[in-house]
Motif scaffolding. Structure first.
Motif, short mmCIF file in Angstrom:
data_model
loop_
_atom_site.label_atom_id
_atom_site.label_comp_id
_atom_site.label_asym_id
_atom_site.label_seq_id
_atom_site.Cartn_x
_atom_site.Cartn_y
_atom_site.Cartn_z
N ALA A 1 -13.92 -21.87 -53.95
CA ALA A 1 -14.44 -23.09 -54.57
C ALA A 1 -13.71 -24.27 -53.96
O ALA A 1 -12.48 -24.31 -53.94
N LEU A 2 -14.46 -25.22 -53.45
CA LEU A 2 -13.89 -26.38 -52.76
C LEU A 2 -14.21 -27.63 -53.57
O LEU A 2 -15.38 -27.98 -53.73
N LEU A 3 -13.17 -28.29 -54.09
CA LEU A 3 -13.35 -29.48 -54.93
C LEU A 3 -12.54 -30.64 -54.36
O LEU A 3 -11.36 -30.80 -54.68
N PRO A 4 -13.15 -31.45 -53.52
CA PRO A 4 -12.40 -32.55 -52.90
C PRO A 4 -12.17 -33.76 -53.79
O PRO A 4 -11.49 -34.70 -53.39
N GLY A 5 -12.75 -33.76 -55.00
CA GLY A 5 -12.53 -34.87 -55.92
C GLY A 5 -13.83 -35.48 -56.38
O GLY A 5 -14.89 -35.26 -55.80
N SER A 6 -13.73 -36.29 -57.44
CA SER A 6 -14.92 -36.89 -58.04
C SER A 6 -15.10 -38.36 -57.66
O SER A 6 -16.12 -38.95 -57.99
N ARG B 1 -13.25 -39.64 -49.14
CA ARG B 1 -12.88 -40.31 -47.87
C ARG B 1 -11.55 -39.78 -47.35
O ARG B 1 -11.40 -39.52 -46.15
N PHE B 2 -10.57 -39.60 -48.22
CA PHE B 2 -9.26 -39.15 -47.77
C PHE B 2 -9.18 -37.63 -47.58
O PHE B 2 -8.42 -37.15 -46.75
N LEU B 3 -9.93 -36.87 -48.39
CA LEU B 3 -9.76 -35.42 -48.42
C LEU B 3 -10.93 -34.62 -47.88
O LEU B 3 -10.76 -33.47 -47.47
N GLY B 4 -12.14 -35.20 -47.89
CA GLY B 4 -13.34 -34.43 -47.60
C GLY B 4 -13.29 -33.73 -46.26
O GLY B 4 -13.48 -32.50 -46.17
N ALA B 5 -13.04 -34.46 -45.18
CA ALA B 5 -13.05 -33.86 -43.84
C ALA B 5 -11.93 -32.84 -43.70
O ALA B 5 -12.12 -31.78 -43.08
N ALA C 1 -4.01 -29.87 -52.75
CA ALA C 1 -3.74 -30.73 -51.59
C ALA C 1 -4.19 -32.14 -51.92
O ALA C 1 -5.21 -32.34 -52.58
N TYR C 2 -3.41 -33.11 -51.47
CA TYR C 2 -3.77 -34.50 -51.80
C TYR C 2 -3.29 -35.44 -50.70
O TYR C 2 -2.20 -35.28 -50.16
N LYS C 3 -4.16 -36.40 -50.39
CA LYS C 3 -3.81 -37.48 -49.48
C LYS C 3 -4.17 -38.81 -50.13
O LYS C 3 -5.13 -38.89 -50.90
N MET C 4 -3.41 -39.81 -49.81
CA MET C 4 -3.67 -41.15 -50.35
C MET C 4 -3.35 -42.17 -49.28
O MET C 4 -2.86 -41.83 -48.19
N ALA C 5 -3.63 -43.43 -49.57
CA ALA C 5 -3.30 -44.50 -48.64
C ALA C 5 -1.80 -44.48 -48.35
O ALA C 5 -1.00 -44.23 -49.26
N PRO C 6 -1.38 -44.73 -47.10
CA PRO C 6 0.05 -44.65 -46.75
C PRO C 6 0.95 -45.50 -47.64
O PRO C 6 2.03 -45.06 -48.03
N VAL D 1 2.05 -22.72 -57.77
CA VAL D 1 0.85 -23.15 -57.05
C VAL D 1 1.30 -23.94 -55.81
O VAL D 1 2.12 -24.85 -55.94
N PRO D 2 0.80 -23.60 -54.63
CA PRO D 2 1.18 -24.37 -53.43
C PRO D 2 0.68 -25.81 -53.54
O PRO D 2 -0.46 -26.06 -53.91
N GLU D 3 1.55 -26.76 -53.22
CA GLU D 3 1.22 -28.19 -53.21
C GLU D 3 1.43 -28.72 -51.79
O GLU D 3 2.54 -28.64 -51.25
N LEU D 4 0.37 -29.26 -51.21
CA LEU D 4 0.43 -29.83 -49.87
C LEU D 4 0.05 -31.30 -49.99
O LEU D 4 -1.10 -31.62 -50.27
N ILE D 5 1.01 -32.18 -49.79
CA ILE D 5 0.80 -33.60 -50.04
C ILE D 5 0.95 -34.39 -48.74
O ILE D 5 1.87 -34.16 -47.94
N GLN D 6 0.03 -35.32 -48.53
CA GLN D 6 0.02 -36.27 -47.43
C GLN D 6 0.07 -35.56 -46.08
O GLN D 6 -0.84 -34.82 -45.77
N ASP D 7 1.11 -35.75 -45.26
CA ASP D 7 1.15 -35.16 -43.92
C ASP D 7 1.17 -33.63 -43.96
O ASP D 7 0.75 -32.97 -42.99
N ASP D 8 1.68 -33.05 -45.06
CA ASP D 8 1.69 -31.59 -45.17
C ASP D 8 0.30 -31.02 -45.41
O ASP D 8 0.09 -29.81 -45.23
N ALA D 9 -0.65 -31.88 -45.81
CA ALA D 9 -2.01 -31.42 -46.14
C ALA D 9 -2.88 -31.42 -44.88
O ALA D 9 -3.93 -32.06 -44.83
N SER D 10 -2.45 -30.68 -43.88
CA SER D 10 -3.26 -30.55 -42.66
C SER D 10 -4.26 -29.42 -42.85
O SER D 10 -4.03 -28.50 -43.66
N PRO D 11 -5.37 -29.44 -42.14
CA PRO D 11 -6.34 -28.35 -42.26
C PRO D 11 -5.72 -26.99 -41.97
O PRO D 11 -6.03 -26.00 -42.65
N GLU D 12 -4.83 -26.95 -40.98
CA GLU D 12 -4.20 -25.68 -40.61
C GLU D 12 -3.31 -25.15 -41.73
O GLU D 12 -3.36 -23.95 -42.06
#
Length: 394
Positions: free
Chosen positions: A192-197, A203-207, A290-295, A322-333
């Motif tokens: 299940a993929l939930l990029p946000g509401s 914009r930050f997480l979808g791709a 996983a989460y990304k936000m404006a710098p 639960v694994p948490e990947l934030i900002q630069d750590d939230a790479s696709p890989e």
């Protein structure tokens, strides 16, 4: 002493839902009780005489707050004067802390008993606010156990009442039948993929999320991916993104809403931090947050936030489950690597599901009933500590 007059102030839809549940319990116990203040249609259906529309306090963003500040000040002054004239047995602010805590303090200074239902995130940032809260309320009602522990450390009377979402969701769910209802293969793994509401989350997480899912589809040949869209606009944005990921596009099932069904059907969930993580936990599903936000926002958050974790499952457990990947750590890989490990580890995943079920049970307290217990105790002048029999239950 039974409560006869209760003043309640809710500022948004979630507060209206909480307030209505509390009022329903109080009505059942005290048939002669009267309610005044601010609430929405659910609270009004329980007998609230609402002085202003619920939307009056639903102001988001710094600019909007400044723009509406004179009106908010006028509303708070009116509520203060009316409450003092009416002399309720207790005033209960429901969420909306920036508005309600100031009102609670003003009323408590006149001798009116006050309570606040739903803790602000004072445990995470601006912890100094707890001193103002201590002066404003006779009792704090929290939804989560670690919040209650924070207030106990700061000697603020508190009751952990449990989370209404935990009451709403069943302790057992059926993955197989949910897959059938969504038209999914019952035997093949599901993500299940939930990029946000919100649009900015897409914009930050979808791709990033879709690139990670694309890699997973290449590694796990039978993987099915379900993507619930929170609205028609989010569906259009997600569909447009999917066009650039052909492998994922062939595997993905795009849903209108049905986020909960998507989680129940899944073996693992990829989601943005927030309430969705709590809901996934209450559906007993393994997840990667996983989460990304404006710098600039991230730079500020790193300096202001005082917690070791951002996701509610980890905060409730007070450890990294639960694994948490934030900002630069939230790479696709990195995301794909964590999810692949979850999907490949059946025993570990099942153990986590059992842990989540246990945490769910600890939060499933009949929050409205326990909140009413706390209000009755405050009105009777009894301590709240007796209401909190298991803040370490998670």
């Amino acid at each position: 002493m039974e409560p006869r007059r209760i003043y309640l102030v809710a500022g948004e839809l979630s507060g209206d839902i909480l307030g209505a549940g509390l009022m329903r319990e109080l009505n059942a116990r005290h048939p002669d009780v009267e309610f005044r203040g601010i609430g929405g249609p659910r609270m009004q259906a329980q007998g609230l005489n609402s002085r202003f529309p619920l939307e009056t306090l639903s102001v988001m963003g710094l600019v909007e707050v400044i723009k509406h500040l004179p009106e908010l000040i006028r509303v708070r002054r009116t509520l203060r004067e009316e409450a003092i004239a009416w002399q309720p047995d207790i005033m209960i602010g429901i969420d909306a802390p920036d508005f309600n805590i100031g009102l609670e303090k003003q009323l408590r200074e006149t001798g009116i008993t006050t309570a606040h239902y739903v803790s602000p995130s004072v445990w995470a940032w601006r912890q100094g606010r707890v001193k103002k809260i201590a002066k404003a309320v006779d009792g704090m009602l929290t939804l989560l156990p670690f919040e209650a522990a924070f207030y106990l450390r700061h000697q603020v009377p508190v009751a952990f009442v449990g989370h209404p979402l935990a009451d709403e969701l069943p302790l057992e769910n059926d993955r197989s039948s949910t897959r059938q209802s969504l038209g999914l293969d019952e035997q093949a793994p599901v993500l299940a993929l939930l990029p946000g509401s919100r649009s900015n989350e897409i914009r930050f997480l979808g791709a990033t999320f879709m690139q990670a899912a694309e890699q997973l589809c290449q590694q796990h040949g039978a993987l099915q991916v379900v993507i619930p869209a929170a609205s028609a606009q989010r569906r259009d944005e997600i569909a447009q993104l999917l066009e650039t990921f052909p492998v994922l596009g062939e595997r993905a099932v795009l849903l209108d809403g049905q986020a909960r069904e998507a989680m129940v059907a899944s073996d693992a969930v990829l989601l943005a931090s927030g309430t969705a993580a709590l809901e996934a936990m209450l559906c007993h599903r393994a997840m990667v947050v996983a989460y990304k936000m404006a710098p600039v926002t991230h730079w500020l958050a790193k300096r202001l936030v005082k917690t070791s974790w951002v996701s509610l499952p980890n905060l409730i457990a007070q450890q990294s489950i639960v694994p948490e990947l934030i900002q630069d750590d939230a790479s696709p890989e990195a995301i794909a690597e964590q999810l692949s490990a979850l999907l490949s580890d059946d025993p570990g995943r099942h153990a986590l599901e059992a842990r989540f079920a246990s945490m769910h049970q600890a939060l499933q307290r009949n929050a409205s009933r326990r909140a009413a217990d706390a209000i009755d105790a405050l009105v009777a002048g009894q301590p709240l500590a007796a209401q909190d029999d298991s803040i370490d239950g998670c």
